[in-house]
Design a protein around this motif. Structure first.
Motif, mmCIF file in Angstrom:
data_model
loop_
_atom_site.group_PDB
_atom_site.id
_atom_site.type_symbol
_atom_site.label_atom_id
_atom_site.label_comp_id
_atom_site.label_asym_id
_atom_site.label_seq_id
_atom_site.Cartn_x
_atom_site.Cartn_y
_atom_site.Cartn_z
ATOM 1 N N UNK A 83 0.832 -1.205 0.000
ATOM 2 C CA UNK A 83 0.000 0.000 0.000
ATOM 3 C C UNK A 83 0.868 1.257 0.000
ATOM 4 N N UNK A 84 1.971 1.216 0.750
ATOM 5 C CA UNK A 84 2.878 2.358 0.792
ATOM 6 C C UNK A 84 3.488 2.605 -0.580
ATOM 7 N N UNK A 85 3.912 1.545 -1.252
ATOM 8 C CA UNK A 85 4.486 1.684 -2.587
ATOM 9 C C UNK A 85 3.468 2.283 -3.547
ATOM 10 N N UNK A 86 2.229 1.803 -3.465
ATOM 11 C CA UNK A 86 1.174 2.333 -4.328
ATOM 12 C C UNK A 86 0.943 3.812 -4.025
ATOM 13 N N UNK A 87 0.914 4.163 -2.746
ATOM 14 C CA UNK A 87 0.710 5.560 -2.350
ATOM 15 C C UNK A 87 1.861 6.438 -2.832
ATOM 16 N N UNK A 88 3.082 5.933 -2.732
ATOM 17 C CA UNK A 88 4.235 6.700 -3.201
ATOM 18 C C UNK A 88 4.130 6.942 -4.706
ATOM 19 N N UNK A 117 1.407 6.961 -6.553
ATOM 20 C CA UNK A 117 0.321 7.910 -6.792
ATOM 21 C C UNK A 117 0.771 9.336 -6.473
ATOM 22 N N UNK A 118 1.529 9.488 -5.407
ATOM 23 C CA UNK A 118 2.054 10.806 -5.037
ATOM 24 C C UNK A 118 2.958 11.355 -6.135
ATOM 25 N N UNK A 119 3.853 10.508 -6.654
ATOM 26 C CA UNK A 119 4.746 10.946 -7.723
ATOM 27 C C UNK A 119 3.950 11.337 -8.967
ATOM 28 N N UNK A 120 2.936 10.548 -9.282
ATOM 29 C CA UNK A 120 2.096 10.875 -10.429
ATOM 30 C C UNK A 120 1.403 12.218 -10.236
ATOM 31 N N UNK A 121 0.894 12.456 -9.035
ATOM 32 C CA UNK A 121 0.236 13.725 -8.751
ATOM 33 C C UNK A 121 1.226 14.885 -8.840
ATOM 34 N N UNK A 122 2.445 14.667 -8.383
ATOM 35 C CA UNK A 122 3.468 15.709 -8.473
ATOM 36 C C UNK A 122 3.751 16.052 -9.930
ATOM 37 N N UNK A 123 3.833 15.022 -10.779
ATOM 38 C CA UNK A 123 4.082 15.255 -12.204
ATOM 39 C C UNK A 123 2.924 16.025 -12.833
ATOM 40 N N UNK A 124 1.713 15.687 -12.435
ATOM 41 C CA UNK A 124 0.546 16.393 -12.953
ATOM 42 C C UNK A 124 0.582 17.852 -12.521
ATOM 43 N N UNK A 125 0.951 18.091 -11.272
ATOM 44 C CA UNK A 125 1.034 19.465 -10.766
ATOM 45 C C UNK A 125 2.070 20.259 -11.552
ATOM 46 N N UNK A 126 3.229 19.667 -11.781
ATOM 47 C CA UNK A 126 4.281 20.354 -12.539
ATOM 48 C C UNK A 126 3.782 20.672 -13.949
#
Length: 96
Positions: free
Chosen positions: A35-40, A42-51
């Motif tokens: 779950x932590x790996x999946x959350x990480x 997803x977080x990276x994906x969201x960061x890329x979307x934000x950028x």
């Protein structure tokens, strides 16, 4: 002798319970790690979307300024100057 056998039996039962609990904790730990790996991720994906959205926003601000908007003119001029310097630097490198 039966007293010792009872103690040993009780000890075996308790050890068995501890081993079962250990296995349960290991399984839970593996699940949480996944779950932590999946959350990480997803977080990276969201960061890329934000950028990506920030870059689009900056481009939109520049485009609006170039179309005659008075807002952000200074930022646009600075960005254009930066781009010109980068182009000059590239031309200088190509000339060498």
């Amino acid at each position: 002798m039966s007293k010792i056998e009872e103690i040993v039996d009780a000890l075996e039962v308790k050890v068995g319970q501890v081993l079962q609990e250990l296995e349960t904790v290991k399984q839970t730990n593996l699940k949480l790690e996944k779950e932590l790996q999946i959350s990480k991720q997803e977080f990276l994906n969201q960061q890329q979307i934000i950028v990506s959205w920030e870059e689009k926003y900056e481009a939109l601000k520049i485009a609006n300024t170039m179309l005659g908007s008075d807002e952000n003119k200074r930022e646009t001029k600075l960005k254009i100057n930066t781009l010109i310097r980068e182009i000059d630097h590239c031309i200088a490198q190509l000339s060498d």
